[in-house]
Design a protein around this motif. Sequence first.
Motif, short mmCIF file in Angstrom:
data_model
loop_
_atom_site.label_atom_id
_atom_site.label_comp_id
_atom_site.label_asym_id
_atom_site.label_seq_id
_atom_site.Cartn_x
_atom_site.Cartn_y
_atom_site.Cartn_z
N MET A 1 0.84 -1.18 0.00
CA MET A 1 0.00 0.00 0.00
C MET A 1 0.88 1.25 0.00
SD MET A 1 -3.17 -1.20 2.49
CE MET A 1 -3.21 0.37 3.23
N GLY A 2 0.45 2.27 -0.70
CA GLY A 2 1.19 3.52 -0.74
C GLY A 2 2.31 3.50 -1.76
N ASN A 3 2.89 4.65 -1.97
CA ASN A 3 3.95 4.82 -2.95
C ASN A 3 5.30 5.04 -2.27
OD1 ASN A 3 2.52 4.66 -5.48
ND2 ASN A 3 1.54 6.58 -4.89
N TYR A 4 6.34 4.67 -2.99
CA TYR A 4 7.71 4.89 -2.55
C TYR A 4 8.34 5.98 -3.40
CZ TYR A 4 7.10 0.68 0.18
OH TYR A 4 6.65 -0.22 1.09
N LEU A 5 9.50 6.44 -3.01
CA LEU A 5 10.16 7.56 -3.69
C LEU A 5 10.24 7.34 -5.20
CD1 LEU A 5 11.53 10.29 -2.98
CD2 LEU A 5 13.71 9.06 -3.09
N GLU A 6 10.56 6.12 -5.60
CA GLU A 6 10.71 5.82 -7.04
C GLU A 6 9.40 5.95 -7.82
OE1 GLU A 6 13.78 3.70 -4.67
OE2 GLU A 6 11.60 3.86 -4.51
N ASP A 7 8.27 5.96 -7.12
CA ASP A 7 6.97 6.04 -7.78
C ASP A 7 6.55 7.47 -8.14
OD1 ASP A 7 6.57 3.24 -7.54
OD2 ASP A 7 5.96 3.53 -5.45
N PHE A 8 7.30 8.45 -7.66
CA PHE A 8 6.94 9.86 -7.88
C PHE A 8 7.81 10.47 -8.98
CE2 PHE A 8 5.71 9.05 -3.47
CZ PHE A 8 4.40 9.51 -3.48
N GLN A 9 7.18 11.26 -9.85
CA GLN A 9 7.88 11.99 -10.91
C GLN A 9 7.36 13.42 -10.93
OE1 GLN A 9 10.32 10.55 -12.74
NE2 GLN A 9 9.96 8.68 -11.55
N PRO A 10 8.24 14.42 -11.10
CA PRO A 10 7.76 15.80 -11.22
C PRO A 10 6.73 15.92 -12.35
CG PRO A 10 10.13 15.77 -10.91
CD PRO A 10 9.70 14.32 -11.14
N GLY A 11 5.66 16.65 -12.07
CA GLY A 11 4.60 16.84 -13.04
C GLY A 11 3.48 15.81 -12.94
N GLN A 12 3.72 14.75 -12.21
CA GLN A 12 2.71 13.69 -12.04
C GLN A 12 1.49 14.25 -11.31
OE1 GLN A 12 4.41 10.56 -9.72
NE2 GLN A 12 2.99 9.01 -10.48
N LEU A 13 0.29 13.87 -11.77
CA LEU A 13 -0.96 14.33 -11.17
C LEU A 13 -1.71 13.14 -10.58
CD1 LEU A 13 -3.13 16.59 -10.70
CD2 LEU A 13 -4.07 15.92 -12.93
N PHE A 14 -2.10 13.28 -9.33
CA PHE A 14 -2.94 12.29 -8.67
C PHE A 14 -4.31 12.91 -8.44
CE2 PHE A 14 1.33 11.11 -7.34
CZ PHE A 14 1.32 9.73 -7.44
N LYS A 15 -5.37 12.22 -8.85
CA LYS A 15 -6.74 12.65 -8.55
C LYS A 15 -7.24 11.71 -7.47
CE LYS A 15 -7.70 14.97 -12.78
NZ LYS A 15 -8.74 15.90 -13.10
N HIS A 16 -7.43 12.25 -6.27
CA HIS A 16 -7.78 11.44 -5.11
C HIS A 16 -9.29 11.18 -5.07
CE1 HIS A 16 -3.70 12.35 -3.99
NE2 HIS A 16 -3.98 13.66 -4.06
N TRP A 17 -9.62 9.99 -4.64
CA TRP A 17 -11.02 9.56 -4.59
C TRP A 17 -11.22 8.72 -3.36
CZ3 TRP A 17 -13.93 5.15 -4.45
CH2 TRP A 17 -15.27 5.30 -4.80
N PRO A 18 -12.34 8.75 -2.69
CA PRO A 18 -13.57 9.46 -3.04
C PRO A 18 -13.59 10.88 -2.49
CG PRO A 18 -13.97 8.10 -1.11
CD PRO A 18 -12.52 7.86 -1.54
N GLY A 19 -14.63 11.61 -2.83
CA GLY A 19 -14.85 12.94 -2.28
C GLY A 19 -15.47 12.81 -0.89
N ARG A 20 -15.67 13.96 -0.25
CA ARG A 20 -16.23 13.98 1.11
C ARG A 20 -17.17 15.17 1.25
NH1 ARG A 20 -17.77 14.58 5.92
NH2 ARG A 20 -16.78 13.60 7.71
N THR A 21 -18.45 14.88 1.55
CA THR A 21 -19.42 15.94 1.79
C THR A 21 -19.34 16.35 3.25
OG1 THR A 21 -20.86 15.03 0.08
CG2 THR A 21 -21.87 16.56 1.67
N ILE A 22 -19.23 17.65 3.48
CA ILE A 22 -19.08 18.18 4.83
C ILE A 22 -20.46 18.53 5.38
CG2 ILE A 22 -18.07 19.98 6.27
CD1 ILE A 22 -15.85 20.23 4.20
N THR A 23 -20.78 17.95 6.52
CA THR A 23 -22.07 18.20 7.14
C THR A 23 -21.98 19.30 8.20
OG1 THR A 23 -21.75 16.61 8.93
CG2 THR A 23 -22.65 15.74 6.84
N GLU A 24 -23.11 19.76 8.62
CA GLU A 24 -23.16 20.75 9.70
C GLU A 24 -22.54 20.15 10.97
OE1 GLU A 24 -26.43 23.35 12.25
OE2 GLU A 24 -27.11 22.11 10.58
N PHE A 25 -22.84 18.88 11.23
CA PHE A 25 -22.27 18.22 12.41
C PHE A 25 -20.75 18.22 12.36
CE2 PHE A 25 -20.45 14.46 14.38
CZ PHE A 25 -20.88 14.59 15.69
N ASP A 26 -20.17 17.85 11.19
CA ASP A 26 -18.71 17.82 11.05
C ASP A 26 -18.11 19.16 11.45
OD1 ASP A 26 -18.79 15.24 9.81
OD2 ASP A 26 -18.99 16.16 7.83
N ASN A 27 -18.66 20.22 10.90
CA ASN A 27 -18.12 21.56 11.12
C ASN A 27 -18.29 22.01 12.57
OD1 ASN A 27 -16.95 24.08 10.20
ND2 ASN A 27 -18.99 24.93 10.40
#
Length: 151
Positions: free
Chosen positions: A1-27
């Motif tokens: 699980m996860g990435n190591y130093l060799e897995d990263f390259q300048p300019g690389q884009l990661f789109k993280h998933w899933p999103g998170r809806t913020i509720t009144e309770f959370d805040n």
Amino acid sequence: MGNYLEDFQPGQLFKHWPGRTITEFDNTWFTLMTMNTNPLHFDAAFAAKSQHGQRLVNGLLVIAIVTGMTVREISETAIANLEYESIRHTAPTFHGDTLYAETTVLEVTPSKTRSDRGVVYVESRGLNQKGETVLTLRRRVLIPRRPAASA
């Protein structure tokens, strides 16, 4: 699980998933738990008179959620988070907004003193459900190199 130093390259884009809806309770819970007494986060009558006309989600909660979304790809194997810098809230976040995150790798620097690690410098962005950037932050993360194959 996860990435190591060799897995990263300048300019690389990661789109993280899933999103998170913020509720009144959370805040409200986060704001009170962190002893933040600004009524913009928990007093609806007060916030209705503000420039936004409603309560704002606590900015530190936005930072925590966006950073948390990046962990799987960016820092799950991290030795340490070394630095958070250039944190900018670029638009308000409200109850009911859904946050998404993406990260661009800016630099990858192998350690000059320890051959088993290096620093990954990234910029993460939090976007709401409309695609508007609400947060931008940069951080440096100490990441191990991939372990040698077992003999």
